[in-house]
Design a protein around this motif. Sequence first.
Motif, PDB file in Angstrom:
ATOM      1  N   CYS A 143       0.839  -1.145   0.051  1.00 24.31           N
ATOM      2  CA  CYS A 143      -0.141   0.118  -0.008  1.00 24.31           C
ATOM      3  C   CYS A 143       0.931   1.219  -0.096  1.00 24.31           C
ATOM      4  CB  CYS A 143      -0.862   0.028   1.233  1.00 24.31           C
ATOM      5  SG  CYS A 143      -1.871   1.307   1.486  1.00 24.31           S
ATOM      6  N   THR A 144       0.424   2.186  -0.827  1.00 26.33           N
ATOM      7  CA  THR A 144       1.231   3.537  -0.788  1.00 26.33           C
ATOM      8  C   THR A 144       1.273   4.261   0.482  1.00 26.33           C
ATOM      9  OG1 THR A 144      -0.555   4.470  -1.847  1.00 26.33           O
ATOM     10  CG2 THR A 144       1.168   3.484  -3.357  1.00 26.33           C
ATOM     11  N   CYS A 146       0.034   2.725   4.007  1.00 24.09           N
ATOM     12  CA  CYS A 146       0.434   2.166   4.978  1.00 24.09           C
ATOM     13  C   CYS A 146       1.243   0.980   4.982  1.00 24.09           C
ATOM     14  CB  CYS A 146      -0.978   1.663   5.921  1.00 24.09           C
ATOM     15  SG  CYS A 146      -1.869   0.449   4.979  1.00 24.09           S
ATOM     16  N   ASP A 147       1.837   0.901   3.755  1.00 28.73           N
ATOM     17  CA  ASP A 147       2.759  -0.307   3.089  1.00 28.73           C
ATOM     18  C   ASP A 147       2.293  -1.712   3.766  1.00 28.73           C
ATOM     19  OD1 ASP A 147       4.997  -1.085   1.953  1.00 28.73           O
ATOM     20  OD2 ASP A 147       6.208  -0.979   3.953  1.00 28.73           O
ATOM     21  N   ALA A 148       1.018  -1.741   3.670  1.00 28.58           N
ATOM     22  CA  ALA A 148       0.229  -3.150   4.236  1.00 28.58           C
ATOM     23  C   ALA A 148       0.442  -3.916   2.714  1.00 28.58           C
ATOM     24  CB  ALA A 148      -1.196  -3.109   4.607  1.00 28.58           C
ATOM     25  N   ARG A 149       0.805  -5.299   2.791  1.00 26.90           N
ATOM     26  CA  ARG A 149       0.394  -6.325   1.570  1.00 26.90           C
ATOM     27  C   ARG A 149      -0.953  -6.443   1.097  1.00 26.90           C
ATOM     28  NH1 ARG A 149       5.311  -8.417   1.041  1.00 26.90           N
ATOM     29  NH2 ARG A 149       4.604 -10.179  -0.237  1.00 26.90           N
ATOM     30  N   VAL A 150      -1.181  -6.122   0.005  1.00 27.64           N
ATOM     31  CA  VAL A 150      -2.549  -5.971  -0.747  1.00 27.64           C
ATOM     32  C   VAL A 150      -2.357  -7.121  -1.797  1.00 27.64           C
ATOM     33  CG1 VAL A 150      -4.557  -4.723  -1.396  1.00 27.64           C
ATOM     34  CG2 VAL A 150      -2.929  -3.807   0.194  1.00 27.64           C
ATOM     35  N   VAL A 151      -3.266  -7.873  -2.178  1.00 33.43           N
ATOM     36  CA  VAL A 151      -3.276  -8.512  -3.395  1.00 33.43           C
ATOM     37  C   VAL A 151      -3.349  -7.687  -4.444  1.00 33.43           C
ATOM     38  CG1 VAL A 151      -4.919 -10.408  -4.681  1.00 33.43           C
ATOM     39  CG2 VAL A 151      -4.458 -10.475  -2.231  1.00 33.43           C
ATOM     40  N   CYS A 160      -6.270   0.402   5.456  1.00 27.34           N
ATOM     41  CA  CYS A 160      -6.335   1.778   5.694  1.00 27.34           C
ATOM     42  C   CYS A 160      -7.286   2.447   4.799  1.00 27.34           C
ATOM     43  CB  CYS A 160      -5.124   2.808   5.513  1.00 27.34           C
ATOM     44  SG  CYS A 160      -4.343   2.706   3.873  1.00 27.34           S
ATOM     45  N   GLY A 161      -7.903   1.715   3.949  1.00 26.15           N
ATOM     46  CA  GLY A 161      -8.804   2.142   2.814  1.00 26.15           C
ATOM     47  C   GLY A 161      -8.372   2.992   1.724  1.00 26.15           C
ATOM     48  N   THR A 162      -7.109   3.312   1.458  1.00 23.64           N
ATOM     49  CA  THR A 162      -6.695   4.110   0.525  1.00 23.64           C
ATOM     50  C   THR A 162      -6.976   3.377  -0.897  1.00 23.64           C
ATOM     51  OG1 THR A 162      -4.810   4.907   2.112  1.00 23.64           O
ATOM     52  CG2 THR A 162      -4.332   5.309  -0.334  1.00 23.64           C
ATOM     53  N   PRO A 163      -7.366   4.423  -1.679  1.00 23.60           N
ATOM     54  CA  PRO A 163      -7.773   3.821  -3.271  1.00 23.60           C
ATOM     55  C   PRO A 163      -6.351   3.178  -3.918  1.00 23.60           C
ATOM     56  CG  PRO A 163      -8.821   5.760  -2.699  1.00 23.60           C
ATOM     57  CD  PRO A 163      -7.954   5.595  -1.594  1.00 23.60           C
ATOM     58  N   LEU A 164      -6.327   2.047  -4.457  1.00 24.75           N
ATOM     59  CA  LEU A 164      -4.989   1.984  -4.986  1.00 24.75           C
ATOM     60  C   LEU A 164      -5.204   2.001  -6.581  1.00 24.75           C
ATOM     61  CD1 LEU A 164      -4.608  -1.698  -3.108  1.00 24.75           C
ATOM     62  CD2 LEU A 164      -3.712   0.823  -2.606  1.00 24.75           C
TER      63      LEU A 164
END
Length: 524
Positions: A143-144, A146-151, A160-164
């Motif tokens: 994620c840009t 929170c840096d969470a790993r997202v598929v 965090c709900g940030t649009p990807l």
Amino acid sequence: MRDSPTDDLPETAEPRQPASAGTRQGLAERLRARAAAALAERPVRRPGATSRPGPPVREEAAAEAPDASAEPVKPASPAEFATPVEAAAPVEAAAPVKSAPAVDDAPAVDDAPAVDDAPAEGVAPRDPFPGDDDPVDPPVIGCTRCDARVVMGSRYCPSCGTPLVRSGEQAAAALSRTRRAAPAPIRFGAPVVLVGVLVATLLVVTHDPAADARDELAAGLGSVVTANRDLSARLTALRPGSSPAAAVNAARAADRTIARVDRRFSASDIATGETGPTTRARAAVAADGAYVDAVVAILANPRASELSALGRRSARAVAALDAVDDIVDTDDAIAGSAALGAHARARAAASPSAGGDTAAKPRPAFVRDVDRAVADASVARTRVTRTFALLRAARDGVGTWDGPGDRPASAAAAVDQAERELTRIAASRATSAGRAREIDASTAAQREVTRTLATAFDAGAATARKLTGCIASFQNTGADGIARQCLEGVGPQSAAEVRAVRAWAAAYRPVRTAAGLPAARARL
């Protein structure tokens, strides 16, 4: 744990009764079907396939996995379900047992691999025969925010709900923010460099050597004609008894201009197709130079020997300049020779012995020796002129012959004659250099004159030897090829020779001035 094969049997508190033959046959059939189904669920291991680590076990698979700490269960055999009596007593006249259909050539139940090689405690079980159908985890991105790993492919970050996924306008705006303006030298210099390259390419493509040669001839002859017209105006204004100072200055200026143009014409080669105009221009400059030399000598000494030859030199200069009228306008370039003669005779009659400029002064011995060495070297200058005329005839054809002497019979004969002339020039220049060093010089100024004169002759000999070597180097290219290569590579005078001649003229000028003589022309 896996279900026991006896789960389907009826539970009773009573002791088991001996099973009949039909019961045993049905039990065997069920066991074989279970074994075949278990083998069918396993992927077939292809020959030559290598084992690779299986995919990581997800939480759902881990929940369904059996407890590794539990005791592994072995498949039950038919004998385990028989009573002690049945196990001890042989089965008589038992009906034949039909074998279950083979699935992918699966082995019998007794040959099925046991589960004794279970993984160690705390390690998830792994398929002993992994294949291409094993599940693979999808790729993930960070994620840009929170840096969470997202598929990869998700529209929003689950943490965090940030649009990807951004729209096209958002992506363009982000890209524009990352661009930086180029430095000023690049923004303004690149177009200038590009224009310069285009202009240079255009000049190379449209360059015409013949046109350049014509422009050079026109510029040189134009300056000569302008200087002559100024001198003619001063000479025409002379009257018996008037001061010749203005005419003297104009004559010296014309002499310097002619010497400069003569050096330029002699040092440059004649372009192909421009032999006629160049030859006529050189002849005009030489004839005009002889006329101006006579004017300078008469203005300095009214009893000079050049007074008797003034008319002939004036007529030759007029004819030579008329021959180049197609290059530059030469009308009224030569005039005033009659007024100069009348003025000189009046000065000589009025004061035959008074004034330093009216009496003939004998030349000092040093000046006579230097002038004699220069006059002897003039023969080599004529040979240089013929040599280059021969090379031009070999290059452009003998029909364009414009040099002194006889015209060569062919291009090959022209090259042979040019080579012989160059050998004579080199020997003559070397001899002149030796004579210059033998001139008796008593002062430092005189020694500088002899030194520079010898250096100039040595440079002329070196130029002749270089041209001879050029002819020898291109013998395999034919007569026209030899002439073309040598005319392009070597000029009538090298840069070293031009510098040496100028140094000699600069050193000789004050010596002649001290003797009351006009300056010598810088030409050897």
